[in-house]
Motif scaffolding. Structure first.
Motif, PDB file in Angstrom:
ATOM      1  N   ASP A 175       7.256  49.334 -31.252  1.00  0.00           N
ATOM      2  CA  ASP A 175       7.190  48.873 -30.050  1.00  0.00           C
ATOM      3  C   ASP A 175       5.904  48.705 -29.147  1.00  0.00           C
ATOM      4  N   CYS A 176       5.312  47.575 -29.332  1.00  0.00           N
ATOM      5  CA  CYS A 176       3.926  47.584 -28.669  1.00  0.00           C
ATOM      6  C   CYS A 176       4.026  46.305 -27.763  1.00  0.00           C
ATOM      7  N   ASP A 236      -1.867  42.981 -31.921  1.00  0.00           N
ATOM      8  CA  ASP A 236      -1.165  42.484 -33.252  1.00  0.00           C
ATOM      9  C   ASP A 236      -0.445  43.724 -33.991  1.00  0.00           C
ATOM     10  N   LYS A 237       0.839  43.279 -33.969  1.00  0.00           N
ATOM     11  CA  LYS A 237       1.694  44.327 -34.833  1.00  0.00           C
ATOM     12  C   LYS A 237       1.583  44.416 -36.084  1.00  0.00           C
ATOM     13  N   LYS A 238       0.987  43.206 -36.914  1.00  0.00           N
ATOM     14  CA  LYS A 238       0.692  43.298 -38.177  1.00  0.00           C
ATOM     15  C   LYS A 238      -0.605  44.009 -38.512  1.00  0.00           C
ATOM     16  N   TYR A 256      -2.595  54.867 -25.495  1.00  0.00           N
ATOM     17  CA  TYR A 256      -1.728  55.863 -26.008  1.00  0.00           C
ATOM     18  C   TYR A 256      -0.873  55.537 -27.437  1.00  0.00           C
ATOM     19  N   LEU A 257      -0.525  56.486 -28.397  1.00  0.00           N
ATOM     20  CA  LEU A 257       0.464  56.177 -29.188  1.00  0.00           C
ATOM     21  C   LEU A 257       1.422  57.327 -29.425  1.00  0.00           C
ATOM     22  N   SER A 258       2.642  57.220 -29.495  1.00  0.00           N
ATOM     23  CA  SER A 258       3.779  58.000 -29.706  1.00  0.00           C
ATOM     24  C   SER A 258       4.467  57.949 -31.048  1.00  0.00           C
ATOM     25  N   ILE A 259       4.826  59.054 -31.544  1.00  0.00           N
ATOM     26  CA  ILE A 259       5.662  58.850 -32.924  1.00  0.00           C
ATOM     27  C   ILE A 259       6.711  59.866 -32.860  1.00  0.00           C
ATOM     28  N   VAL A 286      11.493  56.085 -38.110  1.00  0.00           N
ATOM     29  CA  VAL A 286      10.039  56.308 -37.269  1.00  0.00           C
ATOM     30  C   VAL A 286       9.989  55.387 -36.326  1.00  0.00           C
ATOM     31  N   PHE A 287       9.764  55.899 -35.155  1.00  0.00           N
ATOM     32  CA  PHE A 287       9.658  54.765 -33.819  1.00  0.00           C
ATOM     33  C   PHE A 287       8.375  55.188 -33.586  1.00  0.00           C
ATOM     34  N   VAL A 288       7.396  54.071 -33.330  1.00  0.00           N
ATOM     35  CA  VAL A 288       6.290  54.177 -32.869  1.00  0.00           C
ATOM     36  C   VAL A 288       6.066  53.381 -31.469  1.00  0.00           C
ATOM     37  N   THR A 289       5.547  54.068 -30.444  1.00  0.00           N
ATOM     38  CA  THR A 289       5.472  53.235 -29.135  1.00  0.00           C
ATOM     39  C   THR A 289       4.071  53.369 -28.585  1.00  0.00           C
ATOM     40  N   ILE A 290       3.609  52.043 -28.336  1.00  0.00           N
ATOM     41  CA  ILE A 290       2.093  51.736 -27.834  1.00  0.00           C
ATOM     42  C   ILE A 290       2.111  51.465 -26.480  1.00  0.00           C
TER      43      ILE A 290
END
Length: 429
Positions: free
Chosen positions: A111-112, A117-119, A157-160, A167-171
Motif C-alpha cells: 500500500d503506497c 513506483d510500486k514495481k 517511513y515503511l511498516s511491515i 505480509v502487508f507493507v505500508t508506505i
C-alpha cells in the motif's frame, strides 16, 4: 475415565427373565455397570474388556441371546489406528506439511501513495529477501526499512505487518510542501512542449522569446516571473496519431484435436509437465486450479493448458470499414493526448497502403498555452533580485523614493520567509 483407558464393551442381552442372567453373571464375580432396560426382553449393560471371556463361558448353554453393541476405549482405538496405519501416517504427514506451509510467506500486499513506483519498491523488497516463499522468522524489519528509505528518497517511513502467510507493507511518503522552493513566488516559465510562438503575455518577468520563434520542450520562455501574476505563452502545436492494421486477417479454425499439459506452481516457481505437442498451429487455453482449506489457500497451484490444433484461414477485410475504424481509433488517441484547453485549428487525414497493411494518419494543428512553471531555488532568486536592483550604470537602486533598504524587494522576501518560519513553528508547538 479408568474404564475408558482399560476399554469396555456395551452388551445387550435378550430373552425372557433377562434379569436372572444378570444375577448369574454377578454370582460369577463379573463386574457389570451402566445397566439399562431397553424393553421387556432387552437389557443393556457394560462390562470390562478383560471380562468378555468370562461372559462367553457363562453364555454357553443358556437360553439368552447376547450381542456386542459397542467397543469403547483406548485399546480399541489403538487397534483401529494400527489397522489403518497408512492412512493415519498420511494424515499426520499432511498435517505436518500444512503447519510447515503456514510458516512461509505466500503473498505480499503493498500500500503506497501516488508518486512511488510500486514495481521498483517490490524489486527493492525482493533484494532485501522479502518475497513469496521466504521463512517468516527470517524477516528483519529494521534492515528492510533502512534499505528502502535509503534507496527511495520519497519514502518517509515503511511498516511491515505479518498476518498469517500474508505480509502487508505500508508506505508513508515524505511531505515536500514546506521546502524552500515551494515557498518561493519567483519562477521561470519554460515550454511544456514543442511549438511555434503565437502570443506572449508577460504579466511578470522578462520574455526571452517573440512571436514566430520555434521552441522545444524545456526551452526558457520568460525569466523571473511571479506566481501571483502568471504569464501566458500561446503557441501552435502539432499532434499526430498513426494507426496501422492489416486488411488481411488470419483466422484460426479448430480441427477438433486437442492435448493437455500441466504446470505446477509452488511459491512462484514453475515445474512444467509438458507432453509432446506435434501440432503445427495451435491455440492455448489455460485454467488455474487452487487448493483451499476454508479461508486458507495453499501455495500450490495447478495450471491446465489445453492445446487445440487449428487451421489458419486468410480473410480480406472491407477496406472502407477498416479506414473508418482506424480513423476513430486515431481520433480517440488524439483526444487523450491533447489538453482540454487546446483549441483545434486544423485537422488533416491521410492513409497509405503498403503490401497488405493499411496505415491511417491524423494530424491536428492546435493553439494552446505551453507555459510551465519552473520553481527557482534561493540562489537563483537572489541573482534575479540583484539584477533588478541595479541601474544602467551598475549601481544599486532602492525600490522606494524614501530609499529605505528595509523596503527593498529582497528584504521583503526575507521577511516573508521569516514570517512563514515563525508560523510553522507556532503551528508545530
Amino acid at each position: 475415565m479408568i474404564n475408558y483407558i482399560r476399554g469396555y464393551y456395551v452388551l445387550i442381552v435378550e430373552g425372557i427373565d433377562a434379569e436372572k442372567y444378570l444375577n448369574f453373571i454377578c454370582k460369577s464375580r463379573i463386574s457389570i455397570y451402566n445397566v439399562k432396560r431397553i424393553s421387556n426382553t432387552k437389557i443393556e449393560f457394560c462390562v470390562n474388556r478383560g471380562d468378555l471371556k468370562k461372559i462367553k463361558n457363562t453364555y454357553r448353554g443358556s437360553k439368552f441371546e447376547i450381542k456386542i453393541k459397542q467397543k469403547t476405549g483406548i485399546p480399541f482405538l489403538a487397534k483401529r489406528i494400527y489397522r489403518y496405519k497408512t492412512m493415519v501416517f498420511s494424515a499426520i504427514v499432511s498435517l505436518f506439511l500444512l503447519l510447515l506451509t503456514t510458516q512461509f510467506v505466500t503473498d505480499i500486499y503493498i500500500d503506497c501513495p501516488e508518486g512511488i513506483d510500486k514495481k521498483v519498491l517490490r524489486q527493492e523488497l525482493e533484494e532485501c529477501g522479502l518475497k513469496p516463499g521466504v521463512y517468516k522468522k527470517t524477516i528483519n524489519r529494521k534492515i528492510i526499512r533502512d534499505h528502502i528509505m535509503q534507496e527511495i528518497d520519497e519514502v518517509a517511513y515503511l511498516s511491515i505487518n505479518v498476518k498469517g502467510t500474508n505480509v502487508f507493507v505500508t508506505i508513508t511518503k515524505k511531505d515536500d510542501e514546506n521546502t524552500q522552493t515551494a515557498k518561493s513566488n519567483y519562477c521561470n516559465i519554460i515550454a511544456s512542449k514543442n511549438g511555434i510562438i503565437e502570443k506572449v503575455i508577460a504579466r511578470s518577468g522578462e520574455a526571452v522569446v517573440s512571436v514566430g520563434d520555434i521552441v522545444k520542450k524545456g526551452d526558457l520562455l520568460i525569466q523571473g516571473a511571479n506566481t501571483s501574476s502568471m504569464p501566458e505563452v500561446w503557441a501552435t502545436t502539432f499532434y499526430e496519431s498513426v494507426q496501422k492494421k492489416s486488411y488481411i486477417e488470419t483466422k484460426n479454425k479448430k480441427t477438433g484435436k486437442s492435448k493437455e499439459a500441466y504446470t505446477l506452481t509452488f511459491y512462484g516457481k514453475e515445474y512444467k509437465l509438458i507432453r509432446n505437442i506435434k501440432y503445427k498451429d495451435y491455440i492455448i487455453e489455460n485454467k488455474t486450479k487452487e487448493i483451499k482449506l476454508g479461508n486458507y489457500t495453499f501455495p500450490l497451484k495447478i495450471v491446465v493448458s489445453t492445446f487445440f490444433e487449428v487451421e489458419k484461414e486468410e480473410v480480406e477485410v472491407n477496406r472502407d470499414k477498416l479506414k473508418e475504424s482506424l480513423k476513430q481509433k486515431a481520433l480517440k488517441d488524439l483526444y487523450y493526448m491533447m489538453p482540454a484547453s487546446a483549441k483545434i485549428e486544423d485537422v488533416n487525414y491521410q492513409h497509405k497502403v503498403s503490401k497488405n497493411m493499411l496505415e491511417y494518419i491524423v494530424t491536428v494543428q492546435a493553439s494552446e498555452d505551453i507555459s510551465k512553471v519552473y520553481s527557482l531555488n534561493q540562489q537563483e532568486i537572489n541573482k534575479i533580485l540583484e539584477e533588478n536592483s541595479k541601474s544602467e550604470d551598475g549601481e544599486s537602486v532602492p525600490s522606494n523614493p524614501q530609499k529605505r533598504p528595509i523596503d527593498d524587494i529582497k528584504n521583503k522576501y526575507e521577511q516573508n520567509n521569516k514570517k512563514d518560519d515563525t508560523k510553522d513553528t507556532t503551528e508545530n508547538n
